[in-house]
Design an enzyme around this catalytic site. Structure first.
Site, PDB file in Angstrom:
ATOM      1  N   PHE A   1      40.125  11.385  -8.816  1.00 27.78           N
ATOM      2  CA  PHE A   1      41.083  12.119  -7.981  1.00 27.78           C
ATOM      3  C   PHE A   1      42.506  12.056  -8.501  1.00 27.78           C
ATOM      4  O   PHE A   1      43.341  12.886  -8.154  1.00 27.78           O
ATOM      5  CB  PHE A   1      41.065  11.559  -6.538  1.00 27.78           C
ATOM      6  CG  PHE A   1      41.842  10.266  -6.382  1.00 27.78           C
ATOM      7  CD1 PHE A   1      43.225  10.287  -6.226  1.00 27.78           C
ATOM      8  CD2 PHE A   1      41.211   9.031  -6.430  1.00 27.78           C
ATOM      9  CE1 PHE A   1      43.953   9.101  -6.104  1.00 27.78           C
ATOM     10  CE2 PHE A   1      41.940   7.849  -6.316  1.00 27.78           C
ATOM     11  CZ  PHE A   1      43.306   7.890  -6.153  1.00 27.78           C
TER      12      PHE A   1
ATOM     13  N   LYS B   1      32.862  18.312 -13.270  1.00 24.51           N
ATOM     14  CA  LYS B   1      32.644  17.835 -11.897  1.00 24.51           C
ATOM     15  C   LYS B   1      33.913  17.087 -11.487  1.00 24.51           C
ATOM     16  O   LYS B   1      34.090  15.911 -11.808  1.00 24.51           O
ATOM     17  CB  LYS B   1      31.429  16.900 -11.858  1.00 24.51           C
ATOM     18  CG  LYS B   1      30.748  16.802 -10.516  1.00 24.51           C
ATOM     19  CD  LYS B   1      31.620  16.395  -9.358  1.00 24.51           C
ATOM     20  CE  LYS B   1      31.760  14.905  -9.217  1.00 24.51           C
ATOM     21  NZ  LYS B   1      32.668  14.513  -8.084  1.00 24.51           N
TER      22      LYS B   1
ATOM     23  N   GLU C   1      35.715  15.092  -5.486  1.00 24.73           N
ATOM     24  CA  GLU C   1      35.586  15.887  -4.253  1.00 24.73           C
ATOM     25  C   GLU C   1      36.855  15.797  -3.407  1.00 24.73           C
ATOM     26  O   GLU C   1      37.067  16.586  -2.497  1.00 24.73           O
ATOM     27  CB  GLU C   1      34.353  15.455  -3.449  1.00 24.73           C
ATOM     28  CG  GLU C   1      34.373  14.028  -2.896  1.00 24.73           C
ATOM     29  CD  GLU C   1      33.942  12.962  -3.913  1.00 24.73           C
ATOM     30  OE1 GLU C   1      34.183  13.145  -5.120  1.00 24.73           O
ATOM     31  OE2 GLU C   1      33.378  11.941  -3.491  1.00 24.73           O
TER      32      GLU C   1
ATOM     33  N   SER D   1      36.384   4.754 -11.506  1.00 21.71           N
ATOM     34  CA  SER D   1      36.447   3.299 -11.320  1.00 21.71           C
ATOM     35  C   SER D   1      35.351   2.601 -12.139  1.00 21.71           C
ATOM     36  O   SER D   1      34.332   3.209 -12.480  1.00 21.71           O
ATOM     37  CB  SER D   1      36.266   2.984  -9.833  1.00 21.71           C
ATOM     38  OG  SER D   1      35.004   3.468  -9.413  1.00 21.71           O
TER      39      SER D   1
ATOM     40  N   CYS E   1      45.423   4.659 -14.076  1.00 23.18           N
ATOM     41  CA  CYS E   1      44.759   3.568 -14.790  1.00 23.18           C
ATOM     42  C   CYS E   1      45.698   2.895 -15.768  1.00 23.18           C
ATOM     43  O   CYS E   1      45.386   1.836 -16.294  1.00 23.18           O
ATOM     44  CB  CYS E   1      43.543   4.098 -15.510  1.00 23.18           C
ATOM     45  SG  CYS E   1      44.004   5.291 -16.763  1.00 23.18           S
TER      46      CYS E   1
ATOM     47  N   GLU F   1      40.894  -4.551  -9.419  1.00 21.62           N
ATOM     48  CA  GLU F   1      41.958  -3.540  -9.409  1.00 21.62           C
ATOM     49  C   GLU F   1      42.318  -3.197  -7.963  1.00 21.62           C
ATOM     50  O   GLU F   1      41.436  -3.086  -7.115  1.00 21.62           O
ATOM     51  CB  GLU F   1      41.401  -2.293 -10.114  1.00 21.62           C
ATOM     52  CG  GLU F   1      42.322  -1.100 -10.146  1.00 21.62           C
ATOM     53  CD  GLU F   1      41.642   0.129 -10.765  1.00 21.62           C
ATOM     54  OE1 GLU F   1      40.453   0.392 -10.456  1.00 21.62           O
ATOM     55  OE2 GLU F   1      42.305   0.828 -11.537  1.00 21.62           O
TER      56      GLU F   1
HETATM   57  P1  NAD Z   1      35.684   6.951  -8.456  1.00 24.71           P
HETATM   58  O1  NAD Z   1      34.955   6.076  -9.410  1.00 24.71           O
HETATM   59  O2  NAD Z   1      35.557   6.688  -7.019  1.00 24.71           O
HETATM   60  O3  NAD Z   1      35.247   8.478  -8.671  1.00 24.71           O
HETATM   61  C1  NAD Z   1      35.198   9.072  -9.948  1.00 24.71           C
HETATM   62  C2  NAD Z   1      34.126  10.156  -9.938  1.00 24.71           C
HETATM   63  O4  NAD Z   1      32.862   9.561  -9.645  1.00 24.71           O
HETATM   64  C3  NAD Z   1      34.371  11.216  -8.874  1.00 24.71           C
HETATM   65  O5  NAD Z   1      34.104  12.475  -9.438  1.00 24.71           O
HETATM   66  C4  NAD Z   1      33.403  10.846  -7.752  1.00 24.71           C
HETATM   67  O6  NAD Z   1      32.936  11.969  -7.079  1.00 24.71           O
HETATM   68  C5  NAD Z   1      32.275  10.147  -8.482  1.00 24.71           C
HETATM   69  N1  NAD Z   1      31.652   9.062  -7.707  1.00 24.71           N
HETATM   70  C6  NAD Z   1      32.248   8.251  -6.788  1.00 24.71           C
HETATM   71  N2  NAD Z   1      31.366   7.332  -6.327  1.00 24.71           N
HETATM   72  C7  NAD Z   1      30.209   7.556  -6.983  1.00 24.71           C
HETATM   73  C8  NAD Z   1      28.917   6.917  -6.949  1.00 24.71           C
HETATM   74  N3  NAD Z   1      28.667   5.881  -6.173  1.00 24.71           N
HETATM   75  N4  NAD Z   1      27.948   7.404  -7.758  1.00 24.71           N
HETATM   76  C9  NAD Z   1      28.187   8.447  -8.572  1.00 24.71           C
HETATM   77  N5  NAD Z   1      29.388   9.091  -8.629  1.00 24.71           N
HETATM   78  C10 NAD Z   1      30.389   8.655  -7.852  1.00 24.71           C
HETATM   79  O7  NAD Z   1      37.225   6.940  -8.922  1.00 24.71           O
HETATM   80  P2  NAD Z   1      38.468   7.584  -8.179  1.00 24.71           P
HETATM   81  O8  NAD Z   1      38.757   6.783  -6.957  1.00 24.71           O
HETATM   82  O9  NAD Z   1      38.295   9.056  -8.057  1.00 24.71           O
HETATM   83  O10 NAD Z   1      39.616   7.350  -9.262  1.00 24.71           O
HETATM   84  C11 NAD Z   1      40.334   6.155  -9.386  1.00 24.71           C
HETATM   85  C12 NAD Z   1      39.694   5.235 -10.402  1.00 24.71           C
HETATM   86  O11 NAD Z   1      39.644   5.892 -11.670  1.00 24.71           O
HETATM   87  C13 NAD Z   1      40.528   3.980 -10.632  1.00 24.71           C
HETATM   88  O12 NAD Z   1      39.651   2.888 -10.760  1.00 24.71           O
HETATM   89  C14 NAD Z   1      41.251   4.265 -11.942  1.00 24.71           C
HETATM   90  O13 NAD Z   1      41.637   3.122 -12.665  1.00 24.71           O
HETATM   91  C15 NAD Z   1      40.207   5.054 -12.666  1.00 24.71           C
HETATM   92  N6  NAD Z   1      40.793   5.876 -13.724  1.00 24.71           N
HETATM   93  C16 NAD Z   1      40.570   5.465 -15.001  1.00 24.71           C
HETATM   94  C17 NAD Z   1      41.139   6.175 -16.046  1.00 24.71           C
HETATM   95  C18 NAD Z   1      40.950   5.701 -17.464  1.00 24.71           C
HETATM   96  O14 NAD Z   1      41.384   6.407 -18.356  1.00 24.71           O
HETATM   97  N7  NAD Z   1      40.328   4.574 -17.721  1.00 24.71           N
HETATM   98  C19 NAD Z   1      41.909   7.310 -15.786  1.00 24.71           C
HETATM   99  C20 NAD Z   1      42.083   7.715 -14.457  1.00 24.71           C
HETATM  100  C21 NAD Z   1      41.513   6.969 -13.427  1.00 24.71           C
END
Ligand code: NAD
Length: 489
Positions: A154, A178, A181, A231, A286, A380
């Site tokens: 997000f 994708k 959401e 994450s 991140c 985190e």
């Molecule tokens: P998230 O892991 O909750 O979601 C990421 C994606 O995975 C979304 O598209 C979501 O729909 C999907 N998703 C969520 N739960 C899922 C599950 N149980 N099974 C399958 N798919 C699932 O992450 P977020 O809250 O959208 O974003 C923040 C996180 O992203 C933070 O941890 C941040 O550090 C990380 N991030 C990392 C980088 C990097 O370059 N390493 C860059 C941006 C964000």
């Protein structure tokens, strides 16, 4: 701003060049700026995905047959359209994600920069030809994979989909994006603009939803490669599931970035940069600064950070938090460490937001573990929080940083060249810095961490991404019949 007053309607899936109706359940989309519903999207599953992938599979070979230079013409036009629609994209980014407007423009500009890199690929991609033996020539060539997918978080609704999409398209693939959401609106706009730029139907597609659609992407037999950004727990799930289905996977996870501060660091520069790195986008990136390791007597810098943090105004000089649930998570963390005995130097729970309109506002927080026997939790937080640890010397600071289970970014603030050089070889992260709070490598340098911040090989942007989105075909030729015929002649 009192109320957002905007509704984007139903954000549909986008496949074969059109927005698609579906009987899938719908998910509400909220603006963190005021907590209002600004639209809906589908919670798609395998059925919706398969419909899109089958069309993409049919369209992709024609796109792959074009020369890279022809594909780059679409990218040049797309860049022009991004510039033309810069204001609208920044506004959506601001409304759906809750960034400040400046940050929202920053995200769009970074996306444009990556598209510029993608335009340069025909001239800069390292295709090699060499006479490997007398009369025998070897050359390498990138071959597209087919239909590939990019799953995004997000926190950067414009930038992160552009970390992957331009290069994956330039390498001749069809892409199924994708988005989160929570923030799917910018990705729908990408579909419109890429079509207007001349991208053939079926080559860029968007499928919306949460866990179910991610699982479907991991399992779909016709998706050849998946990049994931999100994450760490979900990165691990996606990496394991998709690679067990024999797909190529690169899964970027979360972070807890440590910045080392020495007593000789430039107080003004260090305090400004560290605070900006911790509270930019309300710490929801991140690359955010999460932990300061204050070496020796660096308290003057910690004090300067705290004084400046007290002046930030959520909803004005600092962006919102993505959801009420995310605020509850930050509050629970603060309560937990406070109860254990950590000192709260700046308390985000006490800040007054600029607006009282239902927005998801939360103030910056500084948590100090020095002089206590509380151990900082390794997880985190993903909010505008900065945690302070102490170290007697830089070697102890390196040890603390190296123990972090994450390895996205780390940096040292110092005016001492020797400390900087030592740090450069000791810092254990994918992206390291000296006197910089957010050491993001810009294209053509690639973006990616190590340890719990990334599963898989290579990086997600820059030159490193080209090999992720393609196979490398090696062609060896010999046309001189007079030459010897034995192997390796
Ligand atoms: P998230 O892991 O909750 O979601 C990421 C994606 O995975 C979304 O598209 C979501 O729909 C999907 N998703 C969520 N739960 C899922 C599950 N149980 N099974 C399958 N798919 C699932 O992450 P977020 O809250 O959208 O974003 C923040 C996180 O992203 C933070 O941890 C941040 O550090 C990380 N991030 C990392 C980088 C990097 O370059 N390493 C860059 C941006 C964000």
């Amino acid at each position: 701003m009192e109320k957002v007053n905007k509704n984007y309607g139903l954000i549909k899936n986008y496949g074969n060049g059109q927005f698609l109706d579906s009987d899938a359940e719908k998910i509400d989309i909220y603006s963190p700026l005021d907590g209002s519903i600004i639209g809906q999207t589908y919670s798609s599953g395998m059925k919706e995905l398969d419909e899109i992938v089958q069309k993409a599979k049919l369209a992709q070979p024609k796109w792959a047959a074009l020369s890279m230079k022809s594909r780059s013409q679409v990218m040049y036009k797309y860049r022009e359209l991004l510039l033309k629609n810069r204001d609208e994209l920044a506004e959506i980014n601001h409304i759906e994600n809750g960034k400040t407007l400046d940050e929202a423009y920053g995200g769009v500009d970074k996306a444009i920069e990556i598209v510029e890199y993608a335009c340069s690929i025909p001239s800069t991609a390292p295709n090699r030809v060499q006479m490997v033996s007398r009369g025998v020539e070897c050359k390498t060539e990138y071959v597209p994979l087919g239909v590939v997918s990019s799953i995004t978080p997000f926190n950067f609704p414009v930038m992160v989909p552009h970390w992957t999409t331009p290069q994956a398209l330039m390498m001749g693939n069809a892409v199924v994006l994708k988005p989160s959401e929570l923030t799917p609106i910018c990705s729908a706009k990408m579909g419109e603009l890429l079509k207007e730029a001349g991208l053939p139907d079926g080559i860029f597609n968007v499928v919306n939803g949460g866990k179910d659609i991610v699982e479907a992407i991991c399992d779909h037999p016709d998706i050849k490669a998946i990049s994931f950004v999100g994450s760490t727990p979900v990165a691990e799930i996606v990496y394991r599931r998709a690679s067990s289905n024999l797909k190529r996977v690169l899964a970027l996870g979360g972070a807890k970035n440590h910045l080392i501060v020495t007593p000789d660091a430039h107080t003004e520069m260090a305090s400004n940069d560290i605070l900006a790195a911790a509270t930019g986008m309300a710490g929801q990136r991140c690359m955010a600064a999460s932990v300061v390791i204050a070496v020796g007597d660096s308290d003057h810098i910690v004090k300067a950070i705290c004084e400046k943090a007290e002046k930030l105004i959520p909803g004005d000089t600092m962006s919102t938090i993505i959801s009420e649930a995310a605020i509850a998570k930050i509050v629970a963390y603060l309560e937990r460490v406070e109860k254990a005995g950590a000192k709260i130097l700046v308390d985000g729970r006490k800040f007054k937001a600029k607006y009282d309109n239902g927005g998801y506002f939360f103030g910056p927080s500084v948590i100090d573990y020095r002089g206590t026997n509380v151990e900082m939790p390794a997880e985190e937080i993903f909010g505008p929080t900065l945690e302070i640890l102490g170290a007697e010397n830089i070697h102890e600071a390196f040890e603390i940083q190296q123990k972090s289970p994450y390895g996205n970014a780390t940096s040292i603030f110092t005016q001492n060249g020797r400390s900087a050089m030592e740090a450069a070889s000791m810092m254990d992260a994918g992206m390291c810095g000296v006197n910089i709070g957010v050491p993001v490598p810009r294209d053509p340098f690639s973006f990616g961490g190590i340890k719990g911040s990334k599963y898989g090989h290579g990086d997600i942007t820059g030159e490193s991404s080209l090999e992720f989105w393609a196979n490398l075909r090696k062609l060896t030729t010999k046309w001189n019949p007079e030459d010897k015929t034995d192997w390796m002649s």
